[in-house]
Design a protein around this motif. Structure first.
Motif, mmCIF file in Angstrom:
data_model
loop_
_atom_site.group_PDB
_atom_site.id
_atom_site.type_symbol
_atom_site.label_atom_id
_atom_site.label_comp_id
_atom_site.label_asym_id
_atom_site.label_seq_id
_atom_site.Cartn_x
_atom_site.Cartn_y
_atom_site.Cartn_z
ATOM 1 N N GLU A 137 38.335 40.364 36.354
ATOM 2 C CA GLU A 137 37.536 41.574 36.567
ATOM 3 C C GLU A 137 36.638 41.848 35.370
ATOM 4 O O GLU A 137 35.451 42.143 35.510
ATOM 5 N N ARG A 145 33.722 39.347 35.217
ATOM 6 C CA ARG A 145 32.663 39.391 36.206
ATOM 7 C C ARG A 145 31.969 40.736 36.335
ATOM 8 O O ARG A 145 31.025 40.850 37.089
ATOM 9 N N ARG A 146 32.464 41.746 35.662
ATOM 10 C CA ARG A 146 31.856 43.043 35.943
ATOM 11 C C ARG A 146 30.440 43.096 35.366
ATOM 12 O O ARG A 146 30.143 42.472 34.360
ATOM 13 N N PRO A 147 29.579 43.876 36.014
ATOM 14 C CA PRO A 147 28.233 44.047 35.478
ATOM 15 C C PRO A 147 28.316 44.860 34.184
ATOM 16 O O PRO A 147 29.238 45.645 33.999
ATOM 17 N N GLY A 158 26.540 47.369 32.838
ATOM 18 C CA GLY A 158 26.528 48.831 32.971
ATOM 19 C C GLY A 158 26.312 49.519 31.640
ATOM 20 O O GLY A 158 25.497 49.096 30.831
ATOM 21 N N GLN A 159 27.070 50.576 31.384
ATOM 22 C CA GLN A 159 26.893 51.321 30.137
ATOM 23 C C GLN A 159 27.828 50.827 29.050
ATOM 24 O O GLN A 159 27.837 51.370 27.956
ATOM 25 N N ARG A 160 28.632 49.840 29.382
ATOM 26 C CA ARG A 160 29.627 49.419 28.403
ATOM 27 C C ARG A 160 29.422 47.946 28.108
ATOM 28 O O ARG A 160 29.449 47.122 29.000
ATOM 29 N N GLU A 173 43.693 51.212 30.752
ATOM 30 C CA GLU A 173 42.668 51.961 31.481
ATOM 31 C C GLU A 173 42.735 51.639 32.961
ATOM 32 O O GLU A 173 42.650 52.519 33.821
ATOM 33 N N ALA A 211 42.109 56.037 27.054
ATOM 34 C CA ALA A 211 41.849 55.668 28.441
ATOM 35 C C ALA A 211 41.922 56.895 29.335
ATOM 36 O O ALA A 211 41.087 57.093 30.234
ATOM 37 N N TYR A 263 33.100 50.035 39.170
ATOM 38 C CA TYR A 263 32.961 48.598 38.975
ATOM 39 C C TYR A 263 31.627 48.252 38.328
ATOM 40 O O TYR A 263 31.573 47.514 37.354
ATOM 41 N N TYR A 264 30.550 48.788 38.891
ATOM 42 C CA TYR A 264 29.239 48.339 38.416
ATOM 43 C C TYR A 264 28.857 48.926 37.073
ATOM 44 O O TYR A 264 28.130 48.307 36.318
ATOM 45 N N GLU A 265 29.313 50.127 36.811
ATOM 46 C CA GLU A 265 28.886 50.758 35.564
ATOM 47 C C GLU A 265 30.048 51.488 34.945
ATOM 48 O O GLU A 265 30.139 52.702 35.059
ATOM 49 N N LYS A 266 30.879 50.739 34.257
ATOM 50 C CA LYS A 266 32.003 51.413 33.605
ATOM 51 C C LYS A 266 31.445 52.358 32.543
ATOM 52 O O LYS A 266 30.438 52.061 31.911
#
Lengths: 338, 306
Positions: free
Chosen positions: A79, A82-84, A86-88, A225, B239, B292-295
């Motif tokens: 996970e 492969r995740r995009p 994003g902001q992290r 998390e 978390a 998923y796309y933007e943690k």
């Protein structure tokens, strides 16, 4: 049983201990599988090598993959990989750390299998019996044997009952020779693996300690998390389901009451808790209708905000009114398709 | 069961006990491995020596390395040795103390292997049967050199056709076993006397330094454990805050997009707070997709500004 429970509790106390426990169990399982396995050398010239090397190398590969499968951090690694973005941002050091620690744990059971196989000696005896040096150990000058014939005779060395080359080379001499080589290989393999493990473990504090602490913290963080997110989602789903079902029952009772031209019944203040829990459904016919409705036409996954509690039995609409009164009881808009 | 539990708890009580426990387990494992191991001497002139001495010395090296790997204190010691000085001075006597205690514990399993091997005798018989003086034994006295080497090499193999009923073979075997057991018992005696003297004479020299070194090595170990636990605790709280923050930001976004009314806290049930205004299948799907796309960024300082 008590002893097992205690050991189990100790191992579950933290994630790393748990993984070490699984690792140890797999190592013991691999030794046990080997001893339970009924090794049967085919004693034929080309099949021997294939069989012997197959038993030596294929189960470790399977055990290695199994080690990854049983490790529940694999999905976490996949996970995170492969995740995009994003902001992290993504930290490749964390991914490397997770992969390395998983691979190290997964390697233990295959290493145990290979060592036990080599130290036992049957595999190497089976695989390499046709390559025994007959010149030094036996009488190569034994007459009348072509290369093929000699190979066929030598291939029967592991099968003592059908071995017929006692004049060519004594069975015990050949088996002792092969087993000695096999055990030497086995101990060298064990020494090599322990040296490798020692180097990996002891060179790390000398070179990359700060990076290691960082990667360990963040890989731990990602794990926690994910678990907390799952817990929060489960809590949310529970509340969602509760409210949804509550709204369904209330909608049912309102609907049926209005179909029979009764106003929606408000529970009187002095009624007990049990009566409230009946949610307005108090006879067999209503209950049956409710159950049929639940099966045929589940409510939409949409919890409506509460409507104005007015006396004309208005049962709420899609758009809530613009001025919210202060406390309101939530009522669902239920559109029956019965 | 109660006794077992007591023993288990005792060993877990501090890390020194844990190390002693692991050390004991490794020693038992080494004896078990030796008894399970199927010793089979090759009975060939040059191979015997290599095999016999190999079995006697290679597993102890592997056991020693295992003892170092399984000992958590070795990592602690290495970290303390290699760390930059910073604000805390390094005390070499502490590092030396830790090193010596680690080495002592790691040496126990190899020494047990060697002693068990010598007391059993098979290894030495296999390794040195070709080096025996053939003149001493009747059956081997009057044969040619090459032949005597071959015969002596076959002494460890009782079932070999040449050796099956040979009384000289038994004589050589007994002779070598006697030497082997004498060596084994002597080594055991020397080691026990050395350990005894070390225990008794140590308080006569540098007792104060020893106490200090032991205290500070214990301290370093405990400090590292507590640091790891605190990091775990911290990452859990981090978390938790991060996820709450994420749900809040999702709730605000939903409010902006769907004109639904804010719910004031009064009079609502506990369920409302848990739902956090996410009350629709699409909203839930959107939340999961956003996760998923933007943690969310790893920054929870904004929660304090709300």
């Amino acid at each position: 049983m008590d002893k097992f429970r205690m050991i189990f509790q100790f191992l579950q106390s933290n994630q790393e201990s748990f993984m070490n426990g699984i690792c140890g169990i797999m190592a013991l399982a691999s030794a046990q599988i080997y001893s339970a396995f009924d090794f049967n050398c085919p004693c034929l010239p080309h099949y021997n090598l294939a069989y012997g090397l197959g038993i030596l190398l294929v189960p470790p590969f399977i055990l290695f993959l199994l080690g990854f499968v049983l490790n529940n951090n694999v999905s976490m690694l996949a996970e995170e990989w492969r995740r995009p973005q994003g902001q992290r941002g993504k930290d490749p050091a964390v991914l490397r750390y997770m992969f390395c620690s998983m691979a190290q744990r997964a390697m233990i059971a295959p290493a145990v299998w290979v060592s036990v196989t080599l130290l036992d000696g049957k595999c190497i005896t089976c695989a390499f019996c046709t390559s025994v040096p007959v010149e030094t150990l036996g009488n190569i000058s034994h007459p009348g044997l072509s290369q093929g014939e000699m190979k066929r005779v030598l291939a029967r060395i592991p099968c003592k009952e059908i071995y017929d080359g006692q004049e060519l080379i004594a069975n015990e001499v050949a088996v002792r020779y092969l087993r000695c080589i096999s055990q030497a290989l086995g101990w060298c393999f064990v020494l090599m693996m322990t040296t490798l493990a020692f180097l990996v473990r002891s060179l790390r504090p000398c070179f990359t300690q700060a990076a290691f602490l960082k990667s360990r913290y963040w890989s731990h963080y990602i794990d926690i998390e994910r678990k907390l997110f799952d817990e929060t989602c489960a809590e949310h789903a529970r509340s969602f389901a509760k409210v949804c079902i509550q709204q369904f029952f209330e909608g049912m009772s309102t609907d049926l009451a209005s179909a029979r031209c009764h106003p929606p019944r408000k529970a009187p203040a002095d009624v007990g808790e049990a009566a409230e829990k009946l949610l307005g459904i108090t006879d067999q016919g209503t209950m049956n209708t409710a159950l049929k409705s639940w099966h045929r036409c589940k409510p939409p996954l949409h919890l409506h905000p509460p409507a104005l509690p007015s006396g004309n039995g208005w049962a709420g609409e899609e758009q809530p009114p613009p001025h919210p009164p202060v406390p309101r009881r939530e009522m669902a808009a239920y559109y029956s398709r019965v | 069961m109660d006794r077992f539990r007591m023993i288990f708890q005792y060993f877990q009580s501090n890390s020194e006990s844990v190390m002693n426990g692991i050390c004991g387990l490794l020693a038992l494992a080494s004896v078990k491995m030796y008894t399970c191991f199927d010793f089979s001497c090759p009975c060939l002139p040059r191979y015997n020596m290599a095999y016999g001495l190999g079995i006697m010395f290679v597993p102890p090296i592997a056991l020693f390395l295992c003892g170092l790997i399984l000992n958590r204190q070795s990592l602690v010691m290495l970290e303390e040795w290699r760390r930059p000085q910073g604000c805390r001075k390094k005390d070499l006597s502490v590092i030396r103390y830790m090193c010596s205690s680690i080495m002592q514990r790691a040496m126990i399993a190899p020494v047990i292997w060697i002693i068990v091997t010598l007391l059993d005798g098979k290894c030495l018989i296999c390794a040195f049967s070709s080096s025996v003086d053939p003149e001493k034994f009747v059956g081997f006295a009057n044969t040619s050199l090459v032949q005597v080497q071959q015969l002596l090499a076959k002494v460890p193999c009782k079932d070999d056709e040449l050796m099956r009923n040979n009384t000289s073979r038994k004589a050589v075997s007994r002779y070598l076993r006697c030497w082997s057991q004498a060596l084994g018992w002597s080594i055991l005696l020397i080691l026990i006397i050395a350990a005894f003297l070390a225990c008794w004479l140590r308080p006569c020299f540098n007792q104060v330094t020893l106490l200090q070194a032991r205290h500070w090595s214990n301290y370093i170990d405990i400090e590292q454990k507590i640091f790891e636990e605190t990091c775990c605790e911290h990452s859990r709280l981090f978390a938790h805050k991060c996820i709450l923050h994420f749900f809040e930001s999702m709730r605000q976004e939903m409010k902006l997009h769907s004109f639904s009314l804010p719910r004031e806290g009064e009079g609502t049930e506990g369920e409302e707070n848990l739902l956090r205004d996410i009350t629709d299948k699409d909203q839930v799907n959107k939340l999961l997709k956003m996760w998923y796309y933007e943690k969310p960024p790893l920054n929870v300082s904004q929660t304090t500004q709300r």
